[in-house]
Design an enzyme around this catalytic site. Structure first.
Site, PDB file in Angstrom:
ATOM      1  N   GLU A  61      37.795  30.830  37.272  1.00  0.00           N
ATOM      2  CA  GLU A  61      38.207  29.533  37.841  1.00  0.00           C
ATOM      3  C   GLU A  61      37.650  28.333  37.090  1.00  0.00           C
ATOM      4  O   GLU A  61      37.132  27.393  37.703  1.00  0.00           O
ATOM      5  CB  GLU A  61      37.805  29.469  39.317  1.00  0.00           C
ATOM      6  CG  GLU A  61      38.395  30.611  40.130  1.00  0.00           C
ATOM      7  CD  GLU A  61      37.939  30.609  41.587  1.00  0.00           C
ATOM      8  OE1 GLU A  61      37.136  29.745  41.983  1.00  0.00           O
ATOM      9  OE2 GLU A  61      38.399  31.498  42.342  1.00  0.00           O
TER      10      GLU A  61
ATOM     11  N   GLU B  74      43.107  40.167  42.569  1.00  0.00           N
ATOM     12  CA  GLU B  74      42.610  39.924  43.938  1.00  0.00           C
ATOM     13  C   GLU B  74      43.779  39.756  44.905  1.00  0.00           C
ATOM     14  O   GLU B  74      43.824  38.817  45.705  1.00  0.00           O
ATOM     15  CB  GLU B  74      41.737  38.663  43.969  1.00  0.00           C
ATOM     16  CG  GLU B  74      40.592  38.679  42.972  1.00  0.00           C
ATOM     17  CD  GLU B  74      39.703  37.439  43.021  1.00  0.00           C
ATOM     18  OE1 GLU B  74      39.783  36.671  43.994  1.00  0.00           O
ATOM     19  OE2 GLU B  74      38.940  37.239  42.064  1.00  0.00           O
TER      20      GLU B  74
END
Ligand code: XIL
Length: 384
Positions: free
Chosen positions: A165, A270
């Protein structure tokens, strides 16, 4: 066990005409695989595992993990705050337990995560007085962390989410202490340190909302810069915290294709499916009427209506339909948890809701979504 199927009528007639025995011959066929890992073939089908599951405190989840998955990502216990809670202190107790659990199950382990701005203790970025550390100090800490953690598991972890991220929704580098103290090259250096610590491990950049155009462009540009300077990157992980209406099939497909065109793997790292209304779509809810707002945001406390179950199942089938168009590129699909009961999505982005994001219900029973995924895996290329 092999099952038998009656031979088609034509075969029986032919056998009778040929003077064969009166009983119809039986043709042995293999039963359709009943577990995800059997059906997945060469695809890694992974799951995020939490500490209680690996420690034996959640035997229901452990049994499902063992039966259905061939890859495991630690949901939390590899994160900085777990393995490196204080300066100079590394604690691998929970992480080792999770790796041993996966190895007993014949599963590969994915290392999540080395460098992130979340679940990283504040001391990492501060000196004794609380002031930001220098670039050199933070680089030293990052190198020590990566080399110790990757070195500890060398040869036992298939691949690492090296940086998580680092790009924001507009496609710019996210403003984090990593960026402000070190500068952009914290990313390249993290990959180099990880590669030095385990030259055989796959190394990924991992992020969410990769499917949205501005963010995708930003990540593509970042990855091109890394590759142009010879940084050892294997793939870009698409987290896949999805919704019923986002991302579209076209968005998902073109995103995977764009990274594949760079020669990268594109694991889905995920995956879960949020079925609840999004808080930012709370139009019409009166300010101050929090009870009504809460109820509107949590409409399925008593259960998910059948029509919704079916819509959710179709959506899982549709997403897997896209992933399975890219064998070898989408080398792994990891689902972010086992049962709906323990999913982080019950508490994010609103705490205490009843969400239905995974393949097994609160009692561990397979949902229609499970059947849809199993069918997609059994018949890759078929329409969901
Ligand atoms: C989440 C875990 O599921 C939670 O248990 C924890 O409290 C917070 O982190 N992106 C990531 C994951 O990369 O590490 C996050 O996992 C979910 C979002």
């Amino acid at each position: 066990m092999r099952s038998v199927r009656r031979a088609p009528a034509g075969v029986v007639v032919a056998a009778l005409l040929a003077g064969g025995c009166a009983r119809p011959p039986v043709v042995p066929v293999s039963p359709a695989p009943a577990t995800l890992r059997e059906a997945a073939g060469p695809l890694l089908i992974g799951v995020a595992v939490n500490a209680p599951t690996a420690a034996g405190g959640d035997t229901l989840s452990a049994a499902l993990v063992r039966r259905h998955f061939n890859a495991v990502t630690p949901e939390n216990v590899f994160k900085w705050e777990w393995v490196h809670p204080r300066p100079g202190v590394f604690d691998f107790a929970a992480a080792d337990q999770l790796v041993a659990f996966a190895e007993r199950n014949g599963q590969v382990v994915i290392g999540h995560v080395l460098v992130w701005h979340q679940q990283t203790p504040r001391w990492v970025f501060q000196d004794a007085s609380g002031a930001p550390v220098s670039r050199d100090t933070l680089l030293d800490r990052m190198r020590e962390h990566i080399q110790t953690v990757v070195g500890h598991f060398r040869g036992r972890v298939l691949g690492w989410d090296v940086v998580n991220e680092a790009v924001d929704d507009e496609g710019n580098l996210r403003r984090t202490p990593w960026l402000s103290i070190i500068g952009e090259d914290f990313i390249a250096r993290a990959f180099v340190y990880a590669h030095q610590a385990d030259p055989n491990a796959e190394l990924y950049y991992n992020d969410y909302s990769v499917e949205n155009a501005p963010k995708r462009q930003g990540i593509l540009a970042l990855v091109r810069r890394l590759m142009a300077s010879g940084v050892p990157i294997t793939g870009v992980g698409i987290q896949g915290h999805d919704h019923l209406d986002w991302p579209t099939v076209a968005q998902e497909d073109s995103t995977i294709a764009a990274f594949a065109a760079l020669g990268l793997k594109v694991p889905i790292t995920e995956l879960d499916l949020d079925v609840l209304p999004r808080p930012d779509e709370r139009t019409g809810a009166e300010l101050g009427d929090t009870a009504r707002a809460r109820a509107a945001l949590d409409p399925y406390r008593a259960g998910l209506p059948d029509s919704m179950q079916q819509a959710v199942a179709r959506r899982w089938g549709e997403l897997f339909g896209v992933f399975l168009r890219y064998p070898w590129i989408v080398s792994r699909v990891t689902i972010w948890g086992v049962t709906d009961r323990t999913s982080w999505k019950n508490d994010f982005p609103v705490r205490g809701r009843t969400n239905y994001p995974l393949l097994f219900d609160r009692s561990g029973r397979p949902k229609p979504a499970f059947d849809a995924v199993l069918r997609a895996l059994q018949r890759p290329g078929a329409a969901p």
